[in-house]
Scaffold this motif. Structure first.
Motif, PDB file in Angstrom:
ATOM      1  N   LEU A  39      45.113  -6.241 -44.624  1.00 50.45           N
ATOM      2  CA  LEU A  39      45.321  -5.200 -43.629  1.00 50.45           C
ATOM      3  C   LEU A  39      46.785  -4.768 -43.617  1.00 50.45           C
ATOM      4  O   LEU A  39      47.688  -5.598 -43.749  1.00 50.45           O
ATOM      5  N   VAL A  40      47.008  -3.472 -43.446  1.00 52.24           N
ATOM      6  CA  VAL A  40      48.379  -2.960 -43.376  1.00 52.24           C
ATOM      7  C   VAL A  40      49.110  -3.586 -42.189  1.00 52.24           C
ATOM      8  O   VAL A  40      50.284  -3.973 -42.298  1.00 52.24           O
ATOM      9  N   SER A  41      48.423  -3.701 -41.060  1.00 54.33           N
ATOM     10  CA  SER A  41      49.051  -4.277 -39.859  1.00 54.33           C
ATOM     11  C   SER A  41      49.456  -5.726 -40.108  1.00 54.33           C
ATOM     12  O   SER A  41      50.519  -6.169 -39.660  1.00 54.33           O
ATOM     13  N   ASP A  42      48.613  -6.476 -40.839  1.00 56.09           N
ATOM     14  CA  ASP A  42      48.961  -7.861 -41.168  1.00 56.09           C
ATOM     15  C   ASP A  42      50.226  -7.922 -42.005  1.00 56.09           C
ATOM     16  O   ASP A  42      51.112  -8.763 -41.780  1.00 56.09           O
ATOM     17  N   SER A  43      50.322  -7.048 -42.997  1.00 49.25           N
ATOM     18  CA  SER A  43      51.494  -7.039 -43.893  1.00 49.25           C
ATOM     19  C   SER A  43      52.771  -6.706 -43.133  1.00 49.25           C
ATOM     20  O   SER A  43      53.820  -7.326 -43.355  1.00 49.25           O
ATOM     21  N   ILE A  44      52.679  -5.745 -42.216  1.00 47.38           N
ATOM     22  CA  ILE A  44      53.860  -5.334 -41.444  1.00 47.38           C
ATOM     23  C   ILE A  44      54.307  -6.461 -40.520  1.00 47.38           C
ATOM     24  O   ILE A  44      55.498  -6.815 -40.474  1.00 47.38           O
ATOM     25  N   ILE A  45      53.357  -7.052 -39.785  1.00 47.98           N
ATOM     26  CA  ILE A  45      53.689  -8.133 -38.855  1.00 47.98           C
ATOM     27  C   ILE A  45      54.254  -9.331 -39.612  1.00 47.98           C
ATOM     28  O   ILE A  45      55.235  -9.951 -39.187  1.00 47.98           O
ATOM     29  N   SER A  46      53.659  -9.642 -40.762  1.00 48.24           N
ATOM     30  CA  SER A  46      54.128 -10.767 -41.575  1.00 48.24           C
ATOM     31  C   SER A  46      55.573 -10.562 -42.011  1.00 48.24           C
ATOM     32  O   SER A  46      56.401 -11.480 -41.917  1.00 48.24           O
ATOM     33  N   LEU A  47      55.899  -9.360 -42.477  1.00 47.33           N
ATOM     34  CA  LEU A  47      57.252  -9.088 -42.951  1.00 47.33           C
ATOM     35  C   LEU A  47      58.255  -9.147 -41.801  1.00 47.33           C
ATOM     36  O   LEU A  47      59.350  -9.710 -41.951  1.00 47.33           O
ATOM     37  N   VAL A  48      57.891  -8.593 -40.652  1.00 44.95           N
ATOM     38  CA  VAL A  48      58.779  -8.628 -39.488  1.00 44.95           C
ATOM     39  C   VAL A  48      59.027 -10.079 -39.064  1.00 44.95           C
ATOM     40  O   VAL A  48      60.164 -10.462 -38.747  1.00 44.95           O
TER      41      VAL A  48
END
Length: 391
Positions: A39-48
């Motif tokens: 999921l795009v949201s997972d990738s963004i949250i993970s990177l943050v």
């Protein structure tokens, strides 16, 4: 008299650590497992999380732990207390709390590591500021290098193939975790023991160095004044450089899974966490509701840390399975962050209620009672032995 900035930083750290631990509270065996189609949201949250949070709150705790030991050491010397005996007794009971926490509630416990590191750190508290800083700097560099070496060796020779939500490996691990509480106790015990033994290869030395840094910062009045502009700039440069290196490794090397990424990004915390502390010190305002809320949380940090684990165990092992039996197959990082945020709000109000109505948090009260009784008993035993020897 309590140092308000220390309480605020400790409160910030204990609230933040739940956002890092919550996936492993859900399942210590796997942590958060991505979907087959990420999921795009997972990738963004993970990177943050990797950039701004992973390792940062644990590093703050290490620094604060060292500062707290320096305060106790100074107070003990002024009051003619047998400081070494007092601190050892205190840390022995912290280890007991951590052991019970790791075995029965959450295998990712940090209290045992802090207790062992603290017992070793007692031997550095007599050092003058210059010697303490040099010793701490050496241990931090040593721990960081060992951590990089261990993780690179894991990357080169270990099985770092990431698992996904729909894989058979994930299904098997999920089945093990859901096979009853006794299995969970066994898994948590094994993981906690493994983490503790492996810490002697890298993490222990970094933690020990950070504790020394915390004691040195306290002695140099950092928690009252913060850093000067030159130090701020150096730390910021170090933070940017190490973060960019970790981002490059994360996206350029094959097989860099979540655990290795988290460990490597945790090294950036050596530069970032002191900046977080500096920001809170510079913006300390006793009239601010947020600052006061952080201070309340910091005063009962041990209780909040353990209450987090107990509450998350109840949530993920009893409540959610009852209303959403297949939640582990569908839950996302957004869901986990929402749980953490809601529980953070609860913790803020809980901490305020505890501080307003009691002198200590529930676990601080029990810990304080046990180590004080243990100290009195040890002093009495030592006095008896000395008396017998004199005869």
């Amino acid at each position: 008299m309590r140092i308000q900035s220390l309480d605020a930083i400790r409160g910030f750290a204990v609230l933040g650590i739940l956002f890092m631990n919550i996936a492993h509270h859900m399942n210590i065996l796997t942590g958060y497992v991505p979907f087959d189609n990420a999921l795009v949201s997972d990738s963004i949250i993970s990177l943050v999380q990797l950039i701004f949070a992973d390792g940062k709150f644990r590093t703050l705790f290490c620094i604060l732990f060292g500062a707290g030991m320096a305060i106790l050491y100074e107070n003990g010397q002024r009051q003619s207390v047998r400081v070494k005996t007092f601190l050892q007794t205190r840390l022995n009971w912290l280890f007991v709390f951590g052991l019970a926490h790791a075995v029965f509630i959450f295998g990712g416990d940090i209290l045992m590591l802090y207790a062992i590191s603290g017992i070793m750190f007692i031997n550095y508290l007599h050092l003058d500021n210059e010697s303490l800083f040099k010793k701490s700097r050496f241990l931090i560099i040593l721990g960081a290098l060992l951590m990089v070496i261990v993780n690179l060796l894991t990357l080169l020779f270990g099985n770092t193939e990431p698992i996904t939500r729909g894989s058979q490996e994930y299904t098997d691990m999920l089945s093990i975790w859901q096979d009853g509480y006794l299995i969970q106790v066994a898994v948590q015990s094994g993981i906690a023991l493994g983490m503790l033994l492996l810490s002697f290869l890298n993490t222990l030395w970094l933690v020990l160095g950070l504790m020394g840094l915390g004691a040195w910062l306290y002695r140099t009045r950092f928690f009252s004044t913060g850093f000067g502009k030159s130090t701020q700039q150096k730390l910021l440069a170090g933070a940017i450089i190490t973060t960019l290196v970790c981002i490059a490794l994360r996206f350029s090397l094959p097989g860099v899974d979540e655990e290795i990424s988290s460990a490597l990004f945790g090294l950036c915390a050596i530069f970032i966490s002191p900046l977080y502390a500096d920001f809170l010190i510079k913006h300390a305002n006793n009239d601010s509701r947020l600052f006061r809320a952080l201070c309340y949380c910091g005063q009962v940090a041990l209780s909040l840390y353990l209450i987090q684990s107990i509450s998350m165990a109840l949530l993920f092992r009893l409540l959610l399975p009852a209303v959403w039996p297949d939640f582990e197959l569908y839950i996302t990082r957004i869901d986990l962050m929402a749980f953490a945020l809601l529980f953070t709000i609860f913790q803020i109000y809980l901490a305020r209620a505890i501080v307003k109505n009691f002198s200590h948090g529930p676990f601080e009260f029990v810990w304080r009672k046990r180590y004080r009784q243990g100290y009195i008993q040890k002093v009495s035993e030592n006095a008896h032995c000395e008396s017998e020897t004199a005869k």
